[in-house]
Design an enzyme around this catalytic site. Structure first.
Site, PDB file in Angstrom:
ATOM      1  N   ASP A 289     -39.196  -4.619 -23.596  1.00 52.40           N
ATOM      2  CA  ASP A 289     -38.121  -3.709 -23.583  1.00 52.40           C
ATOM      3  C   ASP A 289     -38.326  -2.545 -22.680  1.00 52.40           C
ATOM      4  O   ASP A 289     -39.276  -2.294 -22.568  1.00 52.40           O
ATOM      5  CB  ASP A 289     -37.809  -2.838 -24.904  1.00 52.40           C
TER       6      ASP A 289
ATOM      7  N   GLU B  74     -22.151  23.570 -39.562  1.00 53.98           N
ATOM      8  CA  GLU B  74     -23.101  24.098 -38.603  1.00 53.98           C
ATOM      9  C   GLU B  74     -24.549  23.896 -38.327  1.00 53.98           C
ATOM     10  O   GLU B  74     -25.311  23.928 -37.642  1.00 53.98           O
ATOM     11  CB  GLU B  74     -22.856  25.723 -39.055  1.00 53.98           C
TER      12      GLU B  74
ATOM     13  N   PRO C 283     -29.805  18.147 -33.493  1.00 53.35           N
ATOM     14  CA  PRO C 283     -29.948  18.612 -32.150  1.00 53.35           C
ATOM     15  C   PRO C 283     -31.293  19.264 -31.616  1.00 53.35           C
ATOM     16  O   PRO C 283     -31.958  19.370 -30.658  1.00 53.35           O
ATOM     17  CB  PRO C 283     -28.906  19.373 -31.786  1.00 53.35           C
TER      18      PRO C 283
END
Length: 247
Positions: free
Chosen positions: A169, A116, A89
């Site tokens: 695209d 974690e 992340p």
């Protein structure tokens, strides 16, 4: 192109790689793939690949040794230096431009984590690219890796049948997480910050807050807009900004 995927759950990829465009691309020889369970590389007698974080806190952290050894094993026969991609992340947001960049490589290695987080030495010593597919948290990096691999493979020559198809695209809030470390305290000469070994939780909390703020400032400055920061934190940001201007 060769793609190596390091995961504790390599079976998750079977359906994706054996279906649709990825299956056809593999059959046509556009890319080769290899799944590696990095638990197979642990030197722990109980086959553990994670440990408690130094400094305390919730969750478990992936140890450096199994992942270092697994990456080194798949690199042995590499004809060129592979890109080593960490799915997390805290990585840079994934874009079509990044997909086009990766599609030009001969060898990609994906590291898919769980728990974690990763021991920071994995991030700083092994990885060439950190990628996030969005500002949310998944149970592991496998789904993100599938997204990236799919978007890259479809850009390889002749995979879509009509190369013009690819050309046409379209294209939670808070701080990014602080660095994590776990055992051993000294791994190949790479040491854990002293503050995390001190047992002084007030200093540990301050270090984590500062490192999280710095990482957010350097990587996702937009997340700081409107955030209520202390005078000390504002001072840190000014210092980092001055360092940036003078670098």
């Amino acid at each position: 192109m060769k793609i190596d995927v390091l995961s504790l759950f390599p079976e998750m990829f079977q359906g994706v790689f054996q279906s649709s465009i990825l299956s056809k691309a593999h059959e046509a020889g556009a890319f080769q793939y290899n799944f590696v369970n990095f638990r197979d590389y642990t030197d722990n007698k109980h086959n553990k690949v994670d440990d408690y974080p130094y400094g305390g806190g919730a969750g478990m952290v992936l140890k450096p040794q199994p992942i270092f050894d697994a990456v080194e094993a798949v690199q042995q026969d590499a004809k060129s230096s592979p890109r080593v991609i960490l799915m997390c992340p805290q990585g840079k947001p994934y874009t079509q431009k990044k997909a086009e960049e990766l599609a030009k490589e001969d060898h990609l290695i994906f590291i898919c984590g769980h728990y974690e987080g990763y021991d920071e030495r994995i991030r700083t010593e092994l990885v060439t690219d950190e990628i996030s597919i969005g500002d949310y948290v998944l149970t592991g990096g496998e789904l993100g890796a599938m997204v990236v691999i799919d978007s890259v493979v479809r850009l390889l020559p002749n995979v879509l049948g009509n190369d013009d198809s690819a050309v046409q695209d379209s294209f939670s809030t808070g701080l990014l997480e602080h660095p994590h470390y776990t055992r051993p305290a000294d791994f190949r000469g790479l040491t854990v910050p002293d503050v995390l070994l001190s047992g002084n939780h007030a200093h540990i909390d301050q270090w984590r807050r500062k490192e999280a703020l710095k990482r957010t400032f350097l990587r996702r400055r937009d997340l700081l807009v409107g955030m209520d920061l202390t005078e000390e934190e504002q001072k840190w940001i000014k210092e980092w900004g001055s360092e940036e201007e003078n670098s």
